[in-house]
Scaffold this motif. Structure first.
Motif, PDB file in Angstrom:
ATOM      1  N   LEU A 100      39.112  34.609  46.248  1.00 38.97           N
ATOM      2  CA  LEU A 100      39.159  34.883  44.817  1.00 38.97           C
ATOM      3  C   LEU A 100      39.231  33.542  44.098  1.00 38.97           C
ATOM      4  O   LEU A 100      40.225  32.827  44.200  1.00 38.97           O
ATOM      5  N   GLU A 101      38.153  33.185  43.454  1.00 37.62           N
ATOM      6  CA  GLU A 101      38.096  31.944  42.686  1.00 37.62           C
ATOM      7  C   GLU A 101      38.065  32.304  41.213  1.00 37.62           C
ATOM      8  O   GLU A 101      37.048  32.803  40.717  1.00 37.62           O
ATOM      9  N   GLY A 102      39.165  32.071  40.539  1.00 34.43           N
ATOM     10  CA  GLY A 102      39.241  32.470  39.130  1.00 34.43           C
ATOM     11  C   GLY A 102      39.126  33.970  39.035  1.00 34.43           C
ATOM     12  O   GLY A 102      39.928  34.703  39.586  1.00 34.43           O
ATOM     13  N   LEU A 103      38.084  34.440  38.387  1.00 34.95           N
ATOM     14  CA  LEU A 103      37.859  35.882  38.268  1.00 34.95           C
ATOM     15  C   LEU A 103      36.735  36.356  39.172  1.00 34.95           C
ATOM     16  O   LEU A 103      36.309  37.507  39.087  1.00 34.95           O
ATOM     17  N   THR A 104      36.257  35.467  40.036  1.00 37.61           N
ATOM     18  CA  THR A 104      35.133  35.806  40.904  1.00 37.61           C
ATOM     19  C   THR A 104      35.620  36.092  42.315  1.00 37.61           C
ATOM     20  O   THR A 104      36.334  35.288  42.919  1.00 37.61           O
TER      21      THR A 104
END
Length: 121
Positions: A100-104
């Motif tokens: 999970l990178e930020g909201l991605t």
């Protein structure tokens, strides 16, 4: 009460053999063993591992070995298991990891080592 460590063990049908046409067998696999940072190197991980090994021997079906999966870049975990009499059986180059990178949200492919230890009867 403070939780200072935990261990997650699953049962999964896998084949631990290079032979073709082997039937998958249900095996116990340690997927996570974690100890709070300030309690590391004090025997907590070893105590969790010993408790898990004893507990697994009471499961039905009976297990005469236990496995651990360790991500390739987690050298401390690999050293911990090898130091507790596990041996590397193989490397699986096709494991999926959720990131999970930020909201991605995305899945990446990583390598995990499968380690094995024979349990005392």
């Amino acid at each position: 009460t403070e939780i200072i460590g935990c261990c997650e063990v699953i049962e999964e049908r896998i084949v631990i053999s290079r032979e073709q046409n082997k039937t998958p067998r249900v095996r116990p696999i340690i997927e996570n063993l974690a100890v709070k940072e300030e309690y590391r190197r004090q025997g907590v991980g070893k105590a969790l591992l010993e408790a898990v090994q004893q507990n697994v021997q009471t499961w039905i079906p009976y297990h005469d070995d236990i496995y651990a999966q360790v991500e390739e870049d987690n050298l401390k975990a690999k050293e911990f298991f090898v130091g507790n009499n596990f041996e590397v059986v193989f490397a699986d180059n096709d494991c999926k990891k959720d990131d999970l990178e930020g909201l991605t949200f995305r899945q990446t492919t990583i390598t995990k080592f499968m380690l094995r230890k024979a349990l005392d009867s």
